[in-house]
Design an enzyme around this catalytic site. Structure first.
Site, PDB file in Angstrom:
ATOM      1  N   GLY A 142     -10.872  12.537 -11.226  1.00  0.00           N
ATOM      2  CA  GLY A 142      -9.126  12.338 -11.223  1.00  0.00           C
ATOM      3  C   GLY A 142      -8.076  11.845 -12.035  1.00  0.00           C
ATOM      4  O   GLY A 142      -8.964  10.738 -13.356  1.00  0.00           O
ATOM      5  N   ASP A 186      -7.013  -3.802  -7.654  1.00  0.00           N
ATOM      6  CA  ASP A 186      -7.675  -2.473  -7.247  1.00  0.00           C
ATOM      7  C   ASP A 186      -8.238  -2.330  -8.404  1.00  0.00           C
ATOM      8  O   ASP A 186      -9.806  -2.056  -7.892  1.00  0.00           O
ATOM      9  CB  ASP A 186      -6.795  -1.502  -7.451  1.00  0.00           C
ATOM     10  CG  ASP A 186      -5.545  -1.425  -6.263  1.00  0.00           C
ATOM     11  OD1 ASP A 186      -6.443  -1.968  -5.385  1.00  0.00           O
ATOM     12  OD2 ASP A 186      -4.668  -0.399  -6.006  1.00  0.00           O
ATOM     13  N   MET A 218     -14.450   5.307  -4.908  1.00  0.00           N
ATOM     14  CA  MET A 218     -12.889   4.775  -4.358  1.00  0.00           C
ATOM     15  C   MET A 218     -12.793   4.654  -2.453  1.00  0.00           C
ATOM     16  O   MET A 218     -12.070   3.687  -2.045  1.00  0.00           O
ATOM     17  CB  MET A 218     -11.764   5.018  -5.168  1.00  0.00           C
ATOM     18  CG  MET A 218     -11.719   4.608  -6.514  1.00  0.00           C
ATOM     19  SD  MET A 218     -10.383   5.080  -7.135  1.00  0.00           S
ATOM     20  CE  MET A 218     -11.574   5.088  -8.472  1.00  0.00           C
ATOM     21  N   THR A 227       0.716  -1.264   0.266  1.00  0.00           N
ATOM     22  CA  THR A 227      -0.512  -0.328   0.285  1.00  0.00           C
ATOM     23  C   THR A 227       0.888   1.068   0.248  1.00  0.00           C
ATOM     24  O   THR A 227       1.848   1.171  -0.066  1.00  0.00           O
ATOM     25  CB  THR A 227      -0.998   0.146   1.191  1.00  0.00           C
ATOM     26  OG1 THR A 227      -2.021   0.732   1.168  1.00  0.00           O
ATOM     27  CG2 THR A 227      -0.340  -0.018   2.627  1.00  0.00           C
ATOM     28  N   LYS A 276       3.761   1.337  -3.935  1.00  0.00           N
ATOM     29  CA  LYS A 276       3.303   0.606  -5.196  1.00  0.00           C
ATOM     30  C   LYS A 276       3.679   1.045  -6.159  1.00  0.00           C
ATOM     31  O   LYS A 276       4.378  -0.194  -6.663  1.00  0.00           O
ATOM     32  CB  LYS A 276       1.486   0.443  -5.172  1.00  0.00           C
ATOM     33  CG  LYS A 276       0.567   0.784  -4.253  1.00  0.00           C
ATOM     34  CD  LYS A 276      -0.923   0.598  -4.645  1.00  0.00           C
ATOM     35  CE  LYS A 276      -2.088   0.557  -3.914  1.00  0.00           C
ATOM     36  NZ  LYS A 276      -2.667   0.916  -4.183  1.00  0.00           N
ATOM     37  N   GLY A 330      -2.646   8.041  -9.567  1.00  0.00           N
ATOM     38  CA  GLY A 330      -2.361   6.570  -9.967  1.00  0.00           C
ATOM     39  C   GLY A 330      -3.965   5.803  -9.067  1.00  0.00           C
ATOM     40  O   GLY A 330      -3.677   4.699  -9.846  1.00  0.00           O
ATOM     41  N   GLY A 356     -15.709   2.973  -1.341  1.00  0.00           N
ATOM     42  CA  GLY A 356     -15.118   2.147  -2.038  1.00  0.00           C
ATOM     43  C   GLY A 356     -14.805   0.873  -0.510  1.00  0.00           C
ATOM     44  O   GLY A 356     -13.180  -0.106  -0.922  1.00  0.00           O
ATOM     45  N   LYS A 377      -2.918  16.012 -17.337  1.00  0.00           N
ATOM     46  CA  LYS A 377      -2.913  13.928 -16.201  1.00  0.00           C
ATOM     47  C   LYS A 377      -4.048  13.883 -17.097  1.00  0.00           C
ATOM     48  O   LYS A 377      -4.016  12.377 -17.492  1.00  0.00           O
ATOM     49  CB  LYS A 377      -2.600  14.371 -15.591  1.00  0.00           C
ATOM     50  CG  LYS A 377      -1.286  15.278 -14.521  1.00  0.00           C
ATOM     51  CD  LYS A 377      -1.542  15.959 -13.164  1.00  0.00           C
ATOM     52  CE  LYS A 377      -1.852  13.818 -12.315  1.00  0.00           C
ATOM     53  NZ  LYS A 377      -1.933  14.890 -10.999  1.00  0.00           N
TER      54      LYS A 377
HETATM   55  P1  ATR Z   1      -4.094   8.816  -5.885  1.00  0.00           P
HETATM   56  O1  ATR Z   1      -2.480   7.492  -5.951  1.00  0.00           O
HETATM   57  O2  ATR Z   1      -4.638   8.486  -4.482  1.00  0.00           O
HETATM   58  O3  ATR Z   1      -4.463   8.130  -6.796  1.00  0.00           O
HETATM   59  P2  ATR Z   1      -2.428  11.344  -6.644  1.00  0.00           P
HETATM   60  O4  ATR Z   1      -1.581  10.343  -8.263  1.00  0.00           O
HETATM   61  O5  ATR Z   1      -1.407  12.514  -6.230  1.00  0.00           O
HETATM   62  O6  ATR Z   1      -3.223  10.536  -5.804  1.00  0.00           O
HETATM   63  O7  ATR Z   1      -3.582  12.119  -7.146  1.00  0.00           O
HETATM   64  C1  ATR Z   1      -4.890  12.706  -6.800  1.00  0.00           C
HETATM   65  C2  ATR Z   1      -5.811  12.789  -7.971  1.00  0.00           C
HETATM   66  O8  ATR Z   1      -7.276  14.606  -6.803  1.00  0.00           O
HETATM   67  C3  ATR Z   1      -5.425  13.964  -8.541  1.00  0.00           C
HETATM   68  O9  ATR Z   1      -6.306  13.415  -9.421  1.00  0.00           O
HETATM   69  C4  ATR Z   1      -6.058  14.851  -8.486  1.00  0.00           C
HETATM   70  O10 ATR Z   1      -6.224  16.002  -9.343  1.00  0.00           O
HETATM   71  P3  ATR Z   1      -4.589  16.642  -9.955  1.00  0.00           P
HETATM   72  O11 ATR Z   1      -4.504  15.775 -10.757  1.00  0.00           O
HETATM   73  O12 ATR Z   1      -4.881  18.176 -10.901  1.00  0.00           O
HETATM   74  O13 ATR Z   1      -3.711  17.732  -8.895  1.00  0.00           O
HETATM   75  C5  ATR Z   1      -6.886  15.020  -7.344  1.00  0.00           C
HETATM   76  N1  ATR Z   1      -7.072  16.292  -6.908  1.00  0.00           N
HETATM   77  C6  ATR Z   1      -6.691  15.861  -5.420  1.00  0.00           C
HETATM   78  N2  ATR Z   1      -7.038  17.294  -4.929  1.00  0.00           N
HETATM   79  C7  ATR Z   1      -8.482  17.528  -5.491  1.00  0.00           C
HETATM   80  C8  ATR Z   1      -9.396  18.843  -5.220  1.00  0.00           C
HETATM   81  N3  ATR Z   1      -9.344  19.334  -4.419  1.00  0.00           N
HETATM   82  N4  ATR Z   1      -9.958  18.762  -6.247  1.00  0.00           N
HETATM   83  C9  ATR Z   1      -9.867  18.658  -7.381  1.00  0.00           C
HETATM   84  N5  ATR Z   1      -9.366  17.313  -7.615  1.00  0.00           N
HETATM   85  C10 ATR Z   1      -7.900  16.909  -6.353  1.00  0.00           C
END
Ligand code: ATR
Length: 278
Positions: A127, A103, A215, A62, A66, A130, A239, A156
């Site tokens: 989102g 997952d 999730m 976790t 990963k 990952g 989730g 992204k």
């Molecule tokens: P994880 O492994 O949990 O997916 P991550 O790779 O850091 O973690 O991705 C977090 C996701 O949540 C991203 O898509 C992020 O958007 P950005 O790519 O623009 O950073 C999104 N996210 C996090 N906080 C957010 C918020 N307050 N509003 C909208 N999107 C958010």
């Protein structure tokens, strides 16, 4: 001899994996012992090496390891390659360390258990980190009509969509571009709910009979699921079933036996609710 398994992470104290796998082992009569191990940043490889050298049969991985697990695996499943991350390591009988990512299939199986139909549906996934990358292949294998990835950082989402285009109709959008569109299934894969935040979603996003899935999970409905209810979602789910589903697939990889997930979901749901009352 009892077979050894563990989950590696940091933090690890609150991991539910030992309890989940204990229930699976009891249910299926498997002789196995499953522990949790706190691993320091920078020490994943050493810890994993030691675990397997001492006869360990399999690991769950976790946050934040990963990607380390992906690199550590000597062989990877196609879905792990696509996910770019590994949440399960298994030592095969020839000694090779296989990396898998369960997952996405865990989430898809949970949706099946909930009676949600994915085939032919318009799916919106919020989102592009990952967590989302990890579920795209199994989701696309269900033959939805379309998957739209919407993300705060559009580039992204665009990059992700490009990487999965060969598996189906995947498009990237900004949140603003969602205005006027409707979806049968909306999945929250952002980490925003952990901070109690919601991506800026337009009203009228949900089609009739829409299903919304977060999730994340917690004792209380997440902010995204509260939003979903307010905007008329017919079905919502958090989730917890995905967590237990990914564990079930890891268990299957290790033991070639598929445990029953529903009784475990019910038991854990009760436990979480009771803990919240205390
Ligand atoms: P994880 O492994 O949990 O997916 P991550 O790779 O850091 O973690 O991705 C977090 C996701 O949540 C991203 O898509 C992020 O958007 P950005 O790519 O623009 O950073 C999104 N996210 C996090 N906080 C957010 C918020 N307050 N509003 C909208 N999107 C958010």
């Amino acid at each position: 001899m009892t077979d050894l398994y563990a989950v590696f992470g940091n933090p690890i104290n609150h991991s539910k994996s030992p309890s989940i796998h204990r229930q699976f082992a009891e249910q299926t009569g498997q002789d196995m012992h499953y522990t949790k191990q706190l691993v320091n940043e920078g020490e994943f490889e050493k810890a994993a090496q030691e675990f397997f050298e001492q006869g360990g049969k399999g690991l769950n991985i976790t946050v934040p390891f990963k990607l380390n697990a992906y690199a550590f695996a000597q062989q990877r499943t196609a879905r792990a390659e696509r996910a770019g991350a590994v949440n399960t390591l298994a030592r095969l009988s020839n000694g090779t360390i296989l990396g898998d990512n369960t997952d996405g299939i865990g989430m898809v199986h949970d949706m099946h258990n909930l009676g949600w139909e994915l085939e032919g549906k318009r799916i919106l996934i919020l989102g592009a980190g990952g967590a989302v990358r990890g579920v795209l292949q199994p989701l696309l294998e269900e033959n939805p009509a379309q998957v739209v990835i919407a993300n705060r950082t559009f580039a992204k989402a665009e990059e992700l969509a490009k990487n999965f285009l060969d598996l189906g109709d995947v498009q990237a959008k900004t949140f603003e571009q969602l205005v006027g569109e409707t979806f049968d299934i909306v999945i929250n894969g952002t980490s925003a709910s952990m901070q109690g935040e919601l991506p800026p979603l337009p009203d009228n996003l949900l089609a009739e009979n829409a299903c919304c899935y977060d999730m994340m999970y917690g004792a209380e409905p997440t902010i995204f699921l509260r939003w979903a209810k307010d905007f008329g979602a017919a079905h919502v789910a958090d989730g917890l079933g995905m967590l237990i589903g990914q564990a079930a697939e890891a268990f299957y990889l290790w033991r070639q036996i598929r445990p029953e997930v529903v009784p475990v979901i019910t038991a854990m749901r009760r436990q979480i609710a009771e803990k919240n009352k205390q």
